[in-house]
Design a protein around this motif. Structure first.
Motif, mmCIF file in Angstrom:
data_model
loop_
_atom_site.group_PDB
_atom_site.id
_atom_site.type_symbol
_atom_site.label_atom_id
_atom_site.label_comp_id
_atom_site.label_asym_id
_atom_site.label_seq_id
_atom_site.Cartn_x
_atom_site.Cartn_y
_atom_site.Cartn_z
ATOM 1 N N VAL A 241 0.854 -1.189 0.000
ATOM 2 C CA VAL A 241 0.000 0.000 0.000
ATOM 3 C C VAL A 241 0.890 1.238 0.000
ATOM 4 N N LEU A 242 0.622 2.196 -0.894
ATOM 5 C CA LEU A 242 1.324 3.470 -0.889
ATOM 6 C C LEU A 242 0.729 4.320 0.220
ATOM 7 N N SER A 243 1.572 4.711 1.176
ATOM 8 C CA SER A 243 1.066 5.351 2.384
ATOM 9 C C SER A 243 1.641 6.760 2.558
ATOM 10 N N ARG A 244 2.586 6.934 3.464
ATOM 11 C CA ARG A 244 3.101 8.259 3.797
ATOM 12 C C ARG A 244 3.670 8.953 2.559
ATOM 13 N N GLY A 245 3.202 10.155 2.306
ATOM 14 C CA GLY A 245 3.609 10.905 1.128
ATOM 15 C C GLY A 245 2.588 10.855 0.007
ATOM 16 N N TRP A 246 1.689 9.847 0.043
ATOM 17 C CA TRP A 246 0.691 9.710 -1.016
ATOM 18 C C TRP A 246 -0.360 10.823 -0.950
ATOM 19 N N VAL A 247 -0.785 11.204 0.252
ATOM 20 C CA VAL A 247 -1.790 12.272 0.390
ATOM 21 C C VAL A 247 -1.245 13.569 -0.209
ATOM 22 N N LYS A 248 0.016 13.872 0.042
ATOM 23 C CA LYS A 248 0.634 15.079 -0.512
ATOM 24 C C LYS A 248 0.665 15.006 -2.027
ATOM 25 N N LEU A 249 1.017 13.855 -2.571
ATOM 26 C CA LEU A 249 1.027 13.684 -4.030
ATOM 27 C C LEU A 249 -0.360 13.912 -4.605
ATOM 28 N N ALA A 250 -1.370 13.281 -4.003
ATOM 29 C CA ALA A 250 -2.743 13.404 -4.518
ATOM 30 C C ALA A 250 -3.213 14.857 -4.503
ATOM 31 N N ARG A 251 -2.782 15.611 -3.488
ATOM 32 C CA ARG A 251 -3.184 17.018 -3.383
ATOM 33 C C ARG A 251 -2.451 17.891 -4.405
ATOM 34 N N GLU A 252 -1.164 17.635 -4.611
ATOM 35 C CA GLU A 252 -0.355 18.509 -5.465
ATOM 36 C C GLU A 252 -0.400 18.126 -6.935
ATOM 37 N N TYR A 253 -0.706 16.861 -7.253
ATOM 38 C CA TYR A 253 -0.674 16.453 -8.678
ATOM 39 C C TYR A 253 -1.581 17.291 -9.579
ATOM 40 N N PRO A 254 -2.885 17.539 -9.305
ATOM 41 C CA PRO A 254 -3.720 16.951 -8.254
ATOM 42 C C PRO A 254 -4.527 15.778 -8.797
ATOM 43 N N LEU A 255 -5.004 14.907 -7.880
ATOM 44 C CA LEU A 255 -5.877 13.793 -8.239
ATOM 45 C C LEU A 255 -7.242 14.003 -7.593
ATOM 46 N N ALA A 256 -8.266 13.460 -8.239
ATOM 47 C CA ALA A 256 -9.630 13.591 -7.713
ATOM 48 C C ALA A 256 -10.374 12.285 -7.926
ATOM 49 N N ILE A 257 -11.466 12.118 -7.211
ATOM 50 C CA ILE A 257 -12.279 10.907 -7.332
ATOM 51 C C ILE A 257 -12.730 10.736 -8.786
ATOM 52 N N GLY A 258 -12.551 9.541 -9.316
ATOM 53 C CA GLY A 258 -12.939 9.235 -10.689
ATOM 54 C C GLY A 258 -11.804 9.361 -11.689
ATOM 55 N N ASP A 259 -10.685 9.984 -11.297
ATOM 56 C CA ASP A 259 -9.544 10.093 -12.216
ATOM 57 C C ASP A 259 -8.999 8.698 -12.519
ATOM 58 N N ARG A 260 -8.633 8.481 -13.795
ATOM 59 C CA ARG A 260 -8.053 7.207 -14.209
ATOM 60 C C ARG A 260 -6.539 7.360 -14.271
ATOM 61 N N CYS A 261 -5.838 6.644 -13.421
ATOM 62 C CA CYS A 261 -4.388 6.803 -13.285
ATOM 63 C C CYS A 261 -3.651 5.581 -13.820
ATOM 64 N N THR A 262 -2.512 5.840 -14.446
ATOM 65 C CA THR A 262 -1.642 4.778 -14.935
ATOM 66 C C THR A 262 -0.255 4.979 -14.334
ATOM 67 N N PHE A 263 0.277 3.934 -13.736
ATOM 68 C CA PHE A 263 1.599 3.970 -13.117
ATOM 69 C C PHE A 263 2.573 3.172 -13.981
ATOM 70 N N HIS A 264 3.617 3.847 -14.494
ATOM 71 C CA HIS A 264 4.633 3.200 -15.322
ATOM 72 C C HIS A 264 5.881 2.964 -14.471
ATOM 73 N N LEU A 265 6.306 1.712 -14.334
ATOM 74 C CA LEU A 265 7.486 1.377 -13.533
ATOM 75 C C LEU A 265 8.730 1.562 -14.410
ATOM 76 N N VAL A 266 9.375 2.742 -14.310
ATOM 77 C CA VAL A 266 10.517 3.046 -15.172
ATOM 78 C C VAL A 266 11.838 2.599 -14.559
ATOM 79 N N LYS A 267 11.859 2.395 -13.237
ATOM 80 C CA LYS A 267 13.022 1.867 -12.528
ATOM 81 C C LYS A 267 12.498 1.018 -11.376
ATOM 82 N N PRO A 268 13.341 0.186 -10.766
ATOM 83 C CA PRO A 268 12.840 -0.682 -9.688
ATOM 84 C C PRO A 268 12.122 0.054 -8.565
#
Length: 287
Positions: A241-268
């Protein structure tokens, strides 16, 4: 102000031995364009210079380049250099820094003319060349999905031999099991819910295949180069689970309910996050 961010990175890189190039529309394979600054080479040790040059991008792909010398300066040979230029579609006034890490290994950072850093590989980059920080293949080659397979596993064209049908079925089953990969790197998609704005569970299929079940810090980059965040992952009931620091990311990116997100693993331990905003839903109430 975007250029300030790019040059701020350059200022930091000056603490290490480095040089830069601007890829304008002139002959990018010319000897002068491939040249290495004299002030740089005079500070490289003989032990380092005995190694072949390796250029490595932020997302982990690398190119080997031979170094030669003419009476005036050292320069990179065409073969490896031209491949690096082609694979990254350079030539539109990009600003590229080369930072020496020792033994002629260089990290490169690529910035668009606007000043935004490029943090994903060019979409036409061959998947087979992607390497990790040790220079070895990091992920399996993944071919482009065959959209013509719409007939399904059991579909057989008229006149097709039984052997051909068996091969087609095997290919379709392999295609069905394969996880989608975009930009040549593993990815997963998720739609933001209210609870996901507080913490984000990583899908089980993805964590088992690509991640280690242990607590660690991941660096997550904005897809447009508009910032990076360090987010702590925790193992909770055998799930990451992504925890500490995730709330800050969601606020600053910003992300909102219903947003479709894609995570690309570019490094380990690094992701690039892309997001599509939720579409507004119109509700019609009849009389």
């Amino acid at each position: 102000m975007e250029w300030n961010r790019g040059f701020g990175r350059v200022k930091e890189e000056r603490k290490s031995l480095s040089f830069f190039k601007i890829f304008h529309s002139a002959d990018l394979s010319s000897e002068s364009m491939r040249g290495i600054p004299y002030d740089f080479m005079k500070n490289v040790s003989k032990e380092d210079f005995s190694c072949k040059m390796v250029i490595r991008t932020k997302w982990g792909r690398s190119w080997e380049v031979d170094i030669s010398m003419n009476p005036r300066f050292y320069y990179m040979e065409k073969f490896g250099w031209n491949q690096f230029v082609t694979d990254n579609a350079l030539g539109a006034n990009e600003f590229v820094t080369f930072t020496h890490n020792g033994l002629m290994c260089f990290n490169v950072n690529i910035y668009k003319e606007s000043g935004k850093e490029i943090v994903l590989p060019h979409t036409t980059t061959p998947f087979s060349g992607i390497k990790n920080e040790e220079g070895e293949r990091s992920y399996k080659d993944v071919k482009k999905e065959d959209e013509s397979m719409g007939g399904g596993v059991g579909h057989v064209e008229i006149g097709e031999s039984s052997r051909g049908a068996a091969l087609r079925k095997k290919k379709a089953e392999k295609h069905k099991k394969r996880k989608k990969v975009k930009y040549g790197v593993p990815r997963f998609k998720i739609t933001i819910t209210k609870s996901y704005l507080r913490s984000l569970p990583i899908p089980t299929f993805f964590e088992k295949r690509y991640l280690k079940s242990e607590s660690k810090v991941y660096k997550i980059h904005h897809s447009e180069g508009d910032g990076s965040w360090e987010v702590l992952s925790l193992v909770h009931q055998a799930h990451i689970v992504l925890s500490r620091g995730w709330v800050k990311l969601a606020r600053e990116y910003p992300l909102a309910i219903g947003d479709r997100c894609t995570f690309h693993l570019v490094k380990p331990t690094e992701f690039v996050l892309t997001s599509k905003k939720a579409k507004a839903i119109e509700i019609t109430i009849s009389d």
